[in-house]
Design a protein around this motif. Structure first.
Motif, PDB file in Angstrom:
ATOM      1  N   LYS A   6     -17.483  -0.264  63.919  1.00  0.00           N
ATOM      2  CA  LYS A   6     -18.097  -0.116  62.607  1.00  0.00           C
ATOM      3  C   LYS A   6     -17.904  -1.377  61.776  1.00  0.00           C
ATOM      4  O   LYS A   6     -18.816  -1.842  61.094  1.00  0.00           O
ATOM      5  CB  LYS A   6     -17.475   1.080  61.891  1.00  0.00           C
ATOM      6  N   LYS A   7     -16.713  -1.953  61.841  1.00  0.00           N
ATOM      7  CA  LYS A   7     -16.399  -3.149  61.061  1.00  0.00           C
ATOM      8  C   LYS A   7     -17.216  -4.352  61.535  1.00  0.00           C
ATOM      9  O   LYS A   7     -17.657  -5.166  60.737  1.00  0.00           O
ATOM     10  CB  LYS A   7     -14.908  -3.451  61.205  1.00  0.00           C
ATOM     11  N   ASP A   8     -17.436  -4.448  62.832  1.00  0.00           N
ATOM     12  CA  ASP A   8     -18.128  -5.606  63.389  1.00  0.00           C
ATOM     13  C   ASP A   8     -19.645  -5.437  63.470  1.00  0.00           C
ATOM     14  O   ASP A   8     -20.352  -6.364  63.811  1.00  0.00           O
ATOM     15  CB  ASP A   8     -17.599  -5.903  64.799  1.00  0.00           C
ATOM     16  N   TYR A   9     -20.097  -4.242  63.200  1.00  0.00           N
ATOM     17  CA  TYR A   9     -21.525  -3.985  63.345  1.00  0.00           C
ATOM     18  C   TYR A   9     -22.239  -4.098  62.001  1.00  0.00           C
ATOM     19  O   TYR A   9     -21.869  -3.437  61.036  1.00  0.00           O
ATOM     20  CB  TYR A   9     -21.747  -2.582  63.926  1.00  0.00           C
ATOM     21  N   ASN A  10     -23.253  -4.952  61.945  1.00  0.00           N
ATOM     22  CA  ASN A  10     -24.103  -5.061  60.761  1.00  0.00           C
ATOM     23  C   ASN A  10     -25.403  -4.337  61.076  1.00  0.00           C
ATOM     24  O   ASN A  10     -26.188  -4.799  61.892  1.00  0.00           O
ATOM     25  CB  ASN A  10     -24.394  -6.518  60.419  1.00  0.00           C
ATOM     26  N   GLY A  11     -25.621  -3.218  60.456  1.00  0.00           N
ATOM     27  CA  GLY A  11     -26.822  -2.418  60.717  1.00  0.00           C
ATOM     28  C   GLY A  11     -28.087  -3.093  60.233  1.00  0.00           C
ATOM     29  O   GLY A  11     -28.058  -4.117  59.546  1.00  0.00           O
ATOM     30  N   LEU A  12     -29.210  -2.503  60.628  1.00  0.00           N
ATOM     31  CA  LEU A  12     -30.505  -3.017  60.203  1.00  0.00           C
ATOM     32  C   LEU A  12     -30.843  -2.458  58.831  1.00  0.00           C
ATOM     33  O   LEU A  12     -30.598  -1.288  58.550  1.00  0.00           O
ATOM     34  CB  LEU A  12     -31.574  -2.587  61.211  1.00  0.00           C
ATOM     35  N   ASP A  13     -31.445  -3.301  57.981  1.00  0.00           N
ATOM     36  CA  ASP A  13     -31.838  -2.808  56.665  1.00  0.00           C
ATOM     37  C   ASP A  13     -33.118  -1.969  56.778  1.00  0.00           C
ATOM     38  O   ASP A  13     -33.793  -1.988  57.800  1.00  0.00           O
ATOM     39  CB  ASP A  13     -32.025  -3.967  55.673  1.00  0.00           C
ATOM     40  N   THR A  16     -36.452  -3.800  57.699  1.00  0.00           N
ATOM     41  CA  THR A  16     -36.525  -4.177  59.108  1.00  0.00           C
ATOM     42  C   THR A  16     -36.825  -2.955  59.971  1.00  0.00           C
ATOM     43  O   THR A  16     -37.675  -3.021  60.873  1.00  0.00           O
ATOM     44  CB  THR A  16     -35.216  -4.845  59.552  1.00  0.00           C
TER      45      THR A  16
END
Length: 105
Positions: A6-13, A16
């Protein structure tokens, strides 16, 4: 472990996600696939697309408007004739890879 992911994952806005879903919606229609595939080979007028794919011009125009709104095709005017060509190499590569996948034995 879950917190690390969760900390390392940047989700898609949201924007996008919307564009990706609309692009796949465009590629989910056989008529639009045929049009994009033809336009991957050469620039064409609505009449040429209609004749080559044996589709009604009104249907071709409708599908081109959908594709143009997603910026998957672009056009230029020459007199009274509009010529269309694909406008996104990423999507065309995705389409070609998907066709290759379908043809792969």
């Amino acid at each position: 472990m879950d917190e690390l992911i969760k900390k390392d994952y940047n989700g898609l806005d949201e924007e996008t996600l919307f564009i990706v879903s609309q692009t796949f919606k465009a590629l989910a229609d056989p008529t639009r696939i045929r049009i994009l595939h033809l336009l991957s080979k050469k620039e064409c007028s609505v009449t040429e697309i209609s004749e080559c794919l044996e589709l009604k011009q009104s249907n071709v125009s409708h599908q081109l408007r959908f594709l143009k709104n997603l910026r998957l095709v672009k056009y230029r005017r020459d007199g009274k004739t509009m010529y269309y060509e694909h406008d996104d190499e990423h999507v065309m590569k995705t389409l070609q890879q998907t066709i290759d996948h379908a043809l792969h034995e």
